[in-house]
Design a protein around this motif. Structure first.
Motif, PDB file in Angstrom:
ATOM      1  N   PHE A  59       0.997  -1.274   0.066  1.00 34.67           N
ATOM      2  CA  PHE A  59      -0.120   0.101  -0.154  1.00 34.67           C
ATOM      3  C   PHE A  59       0.790   1.354   0.032  1.00 34.67           C
ATOM      4  N   ARG A  60       0.298   2.380  -0.637  1.00 35.04           N
ATOM      5  CA  ARG A  60       1.170   3.584  -0.669  1.00 35.04           C
ATOM      6  C   ARG A  60       0.390   4.260   0.414  1.00 35.04           C
ATOM      7  N   MET A  61       1.229   4.939   1.512  1.00 37.68           N
ATOM      8  CA  MET A  61       0.570   5.379   2.644  1.00 37.68           C
ATOM      9  C   MET A  61       1.049   6.945   2.733  1.00 37.68           C
ATOM     10  N   VAL A  62       0.133   7.714   3.043  1.00 38.47           N
ATOM     11  CA  VAL A  62       0.284   9.202   3.272  1.00 38.47           C
ATOM     12  C   VAL A  62      -0.384   9.489   4.606  1.00 38.47           C
ATOM     13  N   THR A  63       0.073  10.676   5.197  1.00 41.51           N
ATOM     14  CA  THR A  63      -0.784  11.243   6.523  1.00 41.51           C
ATOM     15  C   THR A  63      -1.559  12.351   5.805  1.00 41.51           C
ATOM     16  N   LEU A  64      -2.879  12.929   6.632  1.00 41.61           N
ATOM     17  CA  LEU A  64      -3.499  13.925   6.770  1.00 41.61           C
ATOM     18  C   LEU A  64      -3.902  14.469   8.052  1.00 41.61           C
ATOM     19  N   THR A  65      -3.280  15.691   8.520  1.00 39.92           N
ATOM     20  CA  THR A  65      -3.354  15.819   9.821  1.00 39.92           C
ATOM     21  C   THR A  65      -4.097  17.475  10.055  1.00 39.92           C
ATOM     22  N   ASN A  66      -4.683  17.609  11.006  1.00 38.28           N
ATOM     23  CA  ASN A  66      -5.004  19.087  11.388  1.00 38.28           C
ATOM     24  C   ASN A  66      -3.947  19.884  11.875  1.00 38.28           C
ATOM     25  N   SER A  67      -2.772  19.356  12.232  1.00 43.02           N
ATOM     26  CA  SER A  67      -1.486  19.939  12.763  1.00 43.02           C
ATOM     27  C   SER A  67      -0.908  20.569  11.674  1.00 43.02           C
ATOM     28  N   PRO A  68      -0.660  22.123  11.821  1.00 41.91           N
ATOM     29  CA  PRO A  68       0.452  22.556  10.727  1.00 41.91           C
ATOM     30  C   PRO A  68       1.705  22.118  10.752  1.00 41.91           C
ATOM     31  N   MET A  69       2.441  22.259   9.456  1.00 41.71           N
ATOM     32  CA  MET A  69       3.695  22.222   9.446  1.00 41.71           C
ATOM     33  C   MET A  69       4.209  23.499   9.771  1.00 41.71           C
ATOM     34  N   THR A  70       5.551  23.482  10.545  1.00 45.61           N
ATOM     35  CA  THR A  70       6.317  24.481  11.006  1.00 45.61           C
ATOM     36  C   THR A  70       7.672  24.596  10.330  1.00 45.61           C
ATOM     37  N   PRO A  71       7.867  25.309   9.213  1.00 47.73           N
ATOM     38  CA  PRO A  71       9.249  25.330   8.672  1.00 47.73           C
ATOM     39  C   PRO A  71      10.320  25.419   9.752  1.00 47.73           C
ATOM     40  N   GLY A  72      11.268  24.315   9.265  1.00 48.88           N
ATOM     41  CA  GLY A  72      12.430  24.498  10.041  1.00 48.88           C
ATOM     42  C   GLY A  72      12.372  23.509  11.430  1.00 48.88           C
TER      43      GLY A  72
END
Length: 251
Positions: free
Chosen positions: A133-146
């Protein structure tokens, strides 16, 4: 081996109507929720015990966090997930007559970013990866650069080809645009995807968007047996249990 409470939870799940298990194709992409599905919110109990004198307040805060993120989206507005978490933390403090300090709020954000993985995750994810299976994630948490993502901090990022955040859509799950964004970015049809989560509201969102659904009935979660609502296609008390159900159906 299942814990006693997990066995009890599974045994109490009602029998679902087959016509509410809307037909699904054999998905090739598994989209994983992150918070509580892969990461253990119970790790924040000591913080709530210190601030509120009762670790059970964590679940109260978490319910507000989910409810108000959805409310903000339904109202046509947007606020950062960390900001919502901090605001709900202070609101719960007011409800309980507790003075939440800036240091407490800072500790909350750090705790939200560094939650450990559930103990069953590596086994379950490896089973699914080995099955192709090809797996990815989808989250409510934002990405923080760095900064590392919560998934990276938990050491699970190696299982996933990509990590998505709802901030790309500025709408919180279960808004249909969040699921469609992932499918479009991966250049697959929604029917080629399965939304995997520990929350029924997330699997309902994925199913309504045209995806299959996989539900982990971790302690505190169960199916929602309402006639006419789409039920998960695969269910497991643990991630390895769910993985075996998914593999048995679609591999």
């Amino acid at each position: 081996m299942l814990k006693t409470k997990e066995v009890v939870l599974m045994s109490r799940n009602p029998v679902l109507r087959e016509k509410d298990r809307w037909p699904a194709q054999k998905p090739s992409v598994l989209i994983f929720d992150v918070n509580e599905t892969l990461l253990d919110f119970e790790a924040m109990n000591p913080l709530f015990e210190r601030v509120f004198g009762d670790k059970k307040v964590m679940r109260e805060w978490l319910g507000h966090l989910f409810m108000y993120s959805m409310t903000i989206t339904l109202s046509g507005l947007y606020a950062d997930f960390w900001a919502i978490g901090a605001g709900c933390f202070e609101m719960v403090g007011t409800i309980h007559g507790i003075d939440v300090t800036p240091q407490d709020t800072k500790a909350l954000r750090q705790a939200m970013r560094t939650m450990p993985a559930h103990g069953d995750c590596e086994e379950g994810l490896q089973l699914l990866k080995d099955a192709g299976f090809r797996m990815v994630t989808l989250t409510n948490s934002p990405m923080t650069p760095g900064e590392k993502t919560p998934l990276q901090n938990a050491g699970l990022d190696r299982f996933f080809v990509k990590q998505y955040s709802i901030e790309n859509c500025r709408a919180y799950k279960p808004a249909g645009s969040t699921y469609h964004f992932v499918a479009q970015d991966l250049e697959v049809a929604p029917a080629d995807c399965c939304m995997v989560a520990a929350h029924v509201w997330d699997t309902i969102g994925g199913r309504a968007a045209g995806m299959a659904g996989g539900l982990i009935t971790r302690l505190g979660n169960a199916v929602l047996p309402i006639p006419g609502l789409p039920q998960p296609n695969a269910i497991g008390a643990t991630l390895p249990d769910l993985a075996r159900d998914i593999i048995g159906q679609w591999r």
